[in-house]
Write a protein that holds these residues in place. Structure first.
Motif, PDB file in Angstrom:
ATOM      1  N   THR A  64       4.883  -4.282   0.721  1.00  0.00           N
ATOM      2  CA  THR A  64       5.930  -3.639  -0.060  1.00  0.00           C
ATOM      3  C   THR A  64       5.381  -2.429  -0.803  1.00  0.00           C
ATOM      4  OG1 THR A  64       7.619  -4.011  -1.780  1.00  0.00           O
ATOM      5  CG2 THR A  64       5.499  -5.106  -2.076  1.00  0.00           C
ATOM      6  N   HIS A  65       6.276  -1.586  -1.271  1.00  0.00           N
ATOM      7  CA  HIS A  65       5.885  -0.506  -2.180  1.00  0.00           C
ATOM      8  C   HIS A  65       6.354  -0.835  -3.599  1.00  0.00           C
ATOM      9  CE1 HIS A  65      10.038   0.410  -0.938  1.00  0.00           C
ATOM     10  NE2 HIS A  65      10.162   0.843  -2.164  1.00  0.00           N
ATOM     11  N   ASP A  66       6.942  -2.006  -3.769  1.00  0.00           N
ATOM     12  CA  ASP A  66       7.573  -2.409  -5.025  1.00  0.00           C
ATOM     13  C   ASP A  66       6.642  -3.332  -5.809  1.00  0.00           C
ATOM     14  OD1 ASP A  66       9.162  -3.414  -7.071  1.00  0.00           O
ATOM     15  OD2 ASP A  66      10.965  -3.463  -5.835  1.00  0.00           O
TER      16      ASP A  66
ATOM     17  N   GLU B 227       8.274  -5.600   3.999  1.00  0.00           N
ATOM     18  CA  GLU B 227       9.427  -5.140   3.201  1.00  0.00           C
ATOM     19  C   GLU B 227      10.649  -6.016   3.490  1.00  0.00           C
ATOM     20  OE1 GLU B 227       9.177  -2.633   1.075  1.00  0.00           O
ATOM     21  OE2 GLU B 227       7.666  -1.220   1.780  1.00  0.00           O
TER      22      GLU B 227
ATOM     23  N   VAL C 175       0.308  -3.397  -1.310  1.00  0.00           N
ATOM     24  CA  VAL C 175       1.181  -2.467  -2.005  1.00  0.00           C
ATOM     25  C   VAL C 175       0.615  -1.059  -1.915  1.00  0.00           C
ATOM     26  CG1 VAL C 175       0.058  -2.824  -4.244  1.00  0.00           C
ATOM     27  CG2 VAL C 175       2.448  -2.080  -4.173  1.00  0.00           C
ATOM     28  N   GLY C 176       1.515  -0.085  -1.816  1.00  0.00           N
ATOM     29  CA  GLY C 176       1.114   1.313  -1.714  1.00  0.00           C
ATOM     30  C   GLY C 176       2.279   2.137  -1.215  1.00  0.00           C
ATOM     31  N   GLU C 177       2.131   3.461  -1.265  1.00  0.00           N
ATOM     32  CA  GLU C 177       3.189   4.354  -0.817  1.00  0.00           C
ATOM     33  C   GLU C 177       3.404   4.257   0.691  1.00  0.00           C
ATOM     34  OE1 GLU C 177       2.741   8.316  -3.404  1.00  0.00           O
ATOM     35  OE2 GLU C 177       0.835   7.451  -2.785  1.00  0.00           O
ATOM     36  N   SER C 178       4.538   4.780   1.149  1.00  0.00           N
ATOM     37  CA  SER C 178       4.798   4.847   2.584  1.00  0.00           C
ATOM     38  C   SER C 178       3.704   5.672   3.260  1.00  0.00           C
ATOM     39  CB  SER C 178       6.168   5.488   2.841  1.00  0.00           C
ATOM     40  OG  SER C 178       7.196   4.699   2.309  1.00  0.00           O
TER      41      SER C 178
ATOM     42  N   LYS D  45      -0.139   0.010   5.353  1.00  0.00           N
ATOM     43  CA  LYS D  45       0.173  -1.407   5.133  1.00  0.00           C
ATOM     44  C   LYS D  45       0.714  -2.073   6.398  1.00  0.00           C
ATOM     45  CE  LYS D  45       3.243  -0.657   1.932  1.00  0.00           C
ATOM     46  NZ  LYS D  45       3.347   0.809   2.109  1.00  0.00           N
TER      47      LYS D  45
ATOM     48  N   LEU E 235       0.519   3.785  -9.884  1.00  0.00           N
ATOM     49  CA  LEU E 235       1.601   2.926  -9.409  1.00  0.00           C
ATOM     50  C   LEU E 235       2.209   2.133 -10.561  1.00  0.00           C
ATOM     51  CD1 LEU E 235       0.146   1.458  -6.077  1.00  0.00           C
ATOM     52  CD2 LEU E 235       1.832   3.285  -6.323  1.00  0.00           C
TER      53      LEU E 235
ATOM     54  N   TYR F 279      -4.413   2.664   0.017  1.00  0.00           N
ATOM     55  CA  TYR F 279      -4.204   4.115  -0.058  1.00  0.00           C
ATOM     56  C   TYR F 279      -5.035   4.801   1.013  1.00  0.00           C
ATOM     57  CZ  TYR F 279      -3.662   8.846  -1.771  1.00  0.00           C
ATOM     58  OH  TYR F 279      -3.347  10.177  -1.855  1.00  0.00           O
TER      59      TYR F 279
ATOM     60  N   SER G  32       0.649   4.550   3.827  1.00  0.00           N
ATOM     61  CA  SER G  32      -0.689   4.180   3.353  1.00  0.00           C
ATOM     62  C   SER G  32      -1.447   3.299   4.337  1.00  0.00           C
ATOM     63  CB  SER G  32      -0.599   3.474   1.996  1.00  0.00           C
ATOM     64  OG  SER G  32       0.174   2.289   2.095  1.00  0.00           O
TER      65      SER G  32
END
Length: 356
Positions: free
Chosen positions: A210-212, A178, A39-42, A46, A252, A227, A44
């Motif tokens: 995912t970022h969710d 995703e 998980v992490g922002e676009s 992943k 987050l 990150y 990052s």
């Protein structure tokens, strides 16, 4: 039993102004049947991490260092032919973010699933087609739709068809990038439940990208918070959601709605992700972190263990009670000149030998 063991992995992208350190010194292990969330922002790192595992990287990307041990096989040493025959789809499959981009538009979905099965197994096309129909049925899709072309599927149906393709050979590891993005919440919930059921039936491990935070909290055994190309915190799902120690994870969590709190105000993290072409020394989250001190800017934190598989890259992780209390306040995250009290000249990044 460990299925995948990634050690100090570095995957860089060649850009006009240098090398983008998209995955920088990442270590991660996954057991058989386990689900681990990234998980992490676009931006990052992943997806780059996942694609590095099966070396499905673009031409301008390169695994420059580190080890990827999959069930005793060093993936970084395999040729493309060996990867296609021994690893991709048969042992490690991938559910891409956009299912429509994963299918060839000029062939029916069934033809493409049959091709994958017959390439890896000594079986007839008729038997492979019957397996495709069974998978469609298991996923709640009319088995006769195997004869349809990708453009004839809705977004949710296309995603289910891609899951069928990913599970057709009962792989040991599934990389789900995703898998429910852009789908409504009802369809998303159904697809996630279907993936979970089939995964348990096949005893497949999974990496859920995912970022969710809500998705990983429902589907994952452990969560790795990514990150700036690094895993900054990893622990079991409950710990990451309920008792995180890294300021980025706390940030987050502030954007994760609590349905029991009608008055909750979601709080965003100010600033933008770091430039990974020439990252400064120190913690990469320091420019956005309201808790950063001089040490955070100067010294890259090493992973510290907090018991039971919980590791954190943060110089102030011991101050958890204070960090958690302050992180829940909106005024803590108001955009401001976060960071150093005086300008410090950053040290040049460590040189890495790369092929031209």
């Amino acid at each position: 039993m460990t299925l995948l063991d990634i050690t100090e992995l570095k995957t860089y992208y060649r850009a006009d102004d240098g090398w983008v350190r998209a995955t920088d010194d990442v270590s991660l292990s996954i057991d058989r049947g386990e689900t681990v969330g990234l998980v992490g922002e676009s931006g990052s790192g992943k997806t780059t991490l996942a694609k590095s595992i099966i070396r499905l990287l673009p031409d301008n990307a390169e695994v420059v260092d580190g080890s990827i041990d999959f069930d005793g096989t060093e993936v970084t040493e395999l040729s493309n032919r060996e990867l296609r025959k021994q690893i991709r789809w048969s042992e490690i499959s991938m559910i891409p973010q956009n299912a429509m981009n994963g299918f060839d538009p000029v062939y029916t979905v069934g033809e493409q699933i049959v091709e994958v099965i017959t390439y890896h197994e000594d079986t007839s096309k008729a038997e492979a087609r019957e397996r495709a129909r069974t998978l469609f049925d298991d996923l709640g899709v009319d088995p006769d739709r195997v004869d349809d072309y990708p453009h004839q599927f809705s977004g949710g149906m296309a995603q289910r068809a891609m899951i069928a393709l990913a599970l057709a050979l009962s792989p040991s590891l599934v990389l789900a990038d995703e898998p429910t993005t852009a789908l409504d919440v009802v369809i998303q919930d159904r697809i996630l439940e279907t993936i979970k059921e089939l995964q348990e039936e096949l005893n497949s491990a999974m990496i859920m990208i995912t970022h969710d935070m809500s998705v990983v909290s429902e589907t994952c055994d452990r969560i790795a918070v990514v990150y700036g190309g690094r895993i900054v915190e990893i622990a079991d799902a409950e710990t990451i959601i309920m008792n995180p120690r890294h300021p980025y994870t706390l940030g987050l969590r502030n954007a994760f709605p609590d349905i029991s709190d009608d008055d909750q105000e979601l709080i965003s993290i100010p600033g933008t992700p770091p430039d990974l072409v020439d990252p400064d020394d120190g913690c990469r989250f320091a420019p956005r972190c309201p808790f950063a001190e001089e040490e955070c800017w100067e010294v890259t934190p090493e992973p510290e263990s907090y018991g039971d598989g919980h590791a954190v890259e943060c110089h102030r992780a011991d101050e958890i009670e204070h960090l958690q209390e302050e992180a829940g306040k909106k005024e803590t995250w108001v955009e401001q000149d976060l960071g150093r009290s005086e300008e410090i000249e950053p040290s040049p990044p460590e040189e890495v030998e790369l092929d031209d």
